[in-house]
Design a protein around this motif. Structure first.
Motif, PDB file in Angstrom:
ATOM      1  N   UNK A  28       0.885  -1.154   0.000  1.00 35.11           N
ATOM      2  CA  UNK A  28       0.000   0.000   0.000  1.00 35.11           C
ATOM      3  C   UNK A  28       0.926   1.208   0.000  1.00 35.11           C
ATOM      4  N   UNK A  29       0.893   1.996  -1.066  1.00 35.82           N
ATOM      5  CA  UNK A  29       1.774   3.155  -1.178  1.00 35.82           C
ATOM      6  C   UNK A  29       0.961   4.358  -1.621  1.00 35.82           C
ATOM      7  N   UNK A  30       1.070   5.435  -0.859  1.00 34.59           N
ATOM      8  CA  UNK A  30       0.337   6.659  -1.188  1.00 34.59           C
ATOM      9  C   UNK A  30       1.226   7.874  -0.992  1.00 34.59           C
ATOM     10  N   UNK A  31       0.886   8.928  -1.685  1.00 38.83           N
ATOM     11  CA  UNK A  31       1.426  10.251  -1.414  1.00 38.83           C
ATOM     12  C   UNK A  31       0.338  11.011  -0.674  1.00 38.83           C
ATOM     13  N   UNK A  32       0.717  11.745   0.332  1.00 37.84           N
ATOM     14  CA  UNK A  32      -0.253  12.433   1.185  1.00 37.84           C
ATOM     15  C   UNK A  32      -0.521  13.851   0.683  1.00 37.84           C
ATOM     16  N   UNK A  33      -1.389  14.543   1.367  1.00 38.02           N
ATOM     17  CA  UNK A  33      -1.711  15.927   1.065  1.00 38.02           C
ATOM     18  C   UNK A  33      -2.573  16.067  -0.173  1.00 38.02           C
ATOM     19  N   UNK A  34      -2.873  17.315  -0.488  1.00 41.05           N
ATOM     20  CA  UNK A  34      -3.699  17.594  -1.664  1.00 41.05           C
ATOM     21  C   UNK A  34      -3.035  17.092  -2.946  1.00 41.05           C
ATOM     22  N   UNK A  35      -1.716  17.284  -3.052  1.00 35.45           N
ATOM     23  CA  UNK A  35      -1.000  16.834  -4.255  1.00 35.45           C
ATOM     24  C   UNK A  35      -1.125  15.327  -4.458  1.00 35.45           C
ATOM     25  N   UNK A  36      -1.066  14.589  -3.372  1.00 36.30           N
ATOM     26  CA  UNK A  36      -1.035  13.135  -3.489  1.00 36.30           C
ATOM     27  C   UNK A  36      -2.357  12.433  -3.309  1.00 36.30           C
ATOM     28  N   UNK A  37      -3.422  13.172  -3.094  1.00 35.91           N
ATOM     29  CA  UNK A  37      -4.708  12.521  -2.805  1.00 35.91           C
ATOM     30  C   UNK A  37      -5.137  11.566  -3.916  1.00 35.91           C
ATOM     31  N   UNK A  38      -4.802  11.880  -5.167  1.00 38.30           N
ATOM     32  CA  UNK A  38      -5.193  10.993  -6.268  1.00 38.30           C
ATOM     33  C   UNK A  38      -4.537   9.618  -6.161  1.00 38.30           C
ATOM     34  N   UNK A  39      -3.388   9.532  -5.483  1.00 39.39           N
ATOM     35  CA  UNK A  39      -2.706   8.237  -5.385  1.00 39.39           C
ATOM     36  C   UNK A  39      -3.495   7.255  -4.533  1.00 39.39           C
ATOM     37  N   UNK A  40      -4.343   7.749  -3.664  1.00 34.51           N
ATOM     38  CA  UNK A  40      -5.185   6.874  -2.846  1.00 34.51           C
ATOM     39  C   UNK A  40      -6.200   6.146  -3.723  1.00 34.51           C
ATOM     40  N   UNK A  41      -6.597   6.777  -4.815  1.00 36.46           N
ATOM     41  CA  UNK A  41      -7.551   6.175  -5.745  1.00 36.46           C
ATOM     42  C   UNK A  41      -6.833   5.325  -6.785  1.00 36.46           C
ATOM     43  N   UNK A  42      -5.794   5.872  -7.373  1.00 32.56           N
ATOM     44  CA  UNK A  42      -5.098   5.169  -8.450  1.00 32.56           C
ATOM     45  C   UNK A  42      -4.453   3.878  -7.950  1.00 32.56           C
ATOM     46  N   UNK A  43      -4.104   3.832  -6.674  1.00 35.07           N
ATOM     47  CA  UNK A  43      -3.513   2.612  -6.120  1.00 35.07           C
ATOM     48  C   UNK A  43      -4.422   1.408  -6.338  1.00 35.07           C
ATOM     49  N   UNK A  44      -5.727   1.623  -6.297  1.00 31.63           N
ATOM     50  CA  UNK A  44      -6.666   0.512  -6.506  1.00 31.63           C
ATOM     51  C   UNK A  44      -6.564  -0.047  -7.917  1.00 31.63           C
ATOM     52  N   UNK A  45      -6.156   0.772  -8.852  1.00 30.92           N
ATOM     53  CA  UNK A  45      -5.994   0.318 -10.233  1.00 30.92           C
ATOM     54  C   UNK A  45      -4.747  -0.551 -10.384  1.00 30.92           C
ATOM     55  N   UNK A  46      -3.860  -0.503  -9.387  1.00 32.63           N
ATOM     56  CA  UNK A  46      -2.651  -1.321  -9.376  1.00 32.63           C
ATOM     57  C   UNK A  46      -2.797  -2.524  -8.446  1.00 32.63           C
ATOM     58  N   UNK A  47      -4.018  -2.834  -8.054  1.00 30.67           N
ATOM     59  CA  UNK A  47      -4.316  -3.990  -7.200  1.00 30.67           C
ATOM     60  C   UNK A  47      -3.697  -3.914  -5.816  1.00 30.67           C
ATOM     61  N   UNK A  48      -3.617  -2.717  -5.262  1.00 28.19           N
ATOM     62  CA  UNK A  48      -3.171  -2.600  -3.881  1.00 28.19           C
ATOM     63  C   UNK A  48      -4.161  -3.338  -2.984  1.00 28.19           C
ATOM     64  N   UNK A  49      -3.704  -3.941  -1.891  1.00 24.64           N
ATOM     65  CA  UNK A  49      -4.613  -4.738  -1.064  1.00 24.64           C
ATOM     66  C   UNK A  49      -5.764  -3.947  -0.447  1.00 24.64           C
ATOM     67  N   UNK A  50      -5.536  -2.659  -0.173  1.00 25.71           N
ATOM     68  CA  UNK A  50      -6.603  -1.821   0.389  1.00 25.71           C
ATOM     69  C   UNK A  50      -6.227  -0.355   0.264  1.00 25.71           C
ATOM     70  N   UNK A  51      -7.212   0.491   0.494  1.00 28.05           N
ATOM     71  CA  UNK A  51      -6.977   1.921   0.623  1.00 28.05           C
ATOM     72  C   UNK A  51      -7.813   2.394   1.802  1.00 28.05           C
ATOM     73  N   UNK A  52      -7.788   3.658   2.082  1.00 30.29           N
ATOM     74  CA  UNK A  52      -8.486   4.195   3.240  1.00 30.29           C
ATOM     75  C   UNK A  52      -9.301   5.402   2.820  1.00 30.29           C
ATOM     76  N   UNK A  53     -10.519   5.449   3.285  1.00 29.19           N
ATOM     77  CA  UNK A  53     -11.388   6.611   3.078  1.00 29.19           C
ATOM     78  C   UNK A  53     -11.990   6.994   4.418  1.00 29.19           C
ATOM     79  N   UNK A  54     -12.318   8.251   4.574  1.00 28.61           N
ATOM     80  CA  UNK A  54     -12.856   8.725   5.851  1.00 28.61           C
ATOM     81  C   UNK A  54     -14.377   8.754   5.821  1.00 28.61           C
ATOM     82  N   UNK A  55     -14.955   8.486   6.975  1.00 27.95           N
ATOM     83  CA  UNK A  55     -16.404   8.570   7.122  1.00 27.95           C
ATOM     84  C   UNK A  55     -16.772   9.944   7.666  1.00 27.95           C
ATOM     85  N   UNK A  56     -16.049  10.397   8.661  1.00 30.54           N
ATOM     86  CA  UNK A  56     -16.347  11.689   9.283  1.00 30.54           C
ATOM     87  C   UNK A  56     -15.197  12.669   9.106  1.00 30.54           C
ATOM     88  N   UNK A  57     -14.299  12.702  10.072  1.00 28.88           N
ATOM     89  CA  UNK A  57     -13.212  13.686  10.062  1.00 28.88           C
ATOM     90  C   UNK A  57     -11.923  13.097   9.508  1.00 28.88           C
TER      91      UNK A  57
END
Length: 84
Positions: A28-57
């Motif tokens: 699971x590899x991501x870049x953080x912050x506004x610049x890297x937020x897209x990597x949280x989504x694109x990682x799924x296209x590379x078959x990463x085992x999981x990603x993380x999304x927030x429900x509240x804060x």
């Protein structure tokens, strides 16, 4: 499973994690912050085992809310066949 999270300074910095996703399983590899937020989504296209999304804060910079994440992950905006 290895998790790698980096804070990019430039958009080009966000690209450094993509080879990790394409060459290694169980990473699971991501870049953080506004610049890297897209990597949280694109990682799924590379078959990463999981990603993380927030429900509240958000608890870290660049996190995406669950409804947006679902929408982006189910879209076909990225054709990874073109990236290989």
């Amino acid at each position: 499973i290895a998790k790698i999270a980096v804070m990019p300074n430039t958009l080009e910095d966000t690209l450094t994690i993509l080879p990790l996703l394409s060459h290694f399983d169980n990473v699971v590899a991501i870049s953080m912050g506004e610049l890297g937020s897209y990597t949280r989504v694109i990682a799924s296209k590379f078959n990463t085992p999981f990603t993380f999304a927030v429900v509240n804060d958000n608890t870290a910079p660049g996190q995406i809310d669950i409804d947006t994440m679902k929408s982006l992950m189910n879209s076909d905006l990225i054709n990874t066949d073109d990236l290989k």
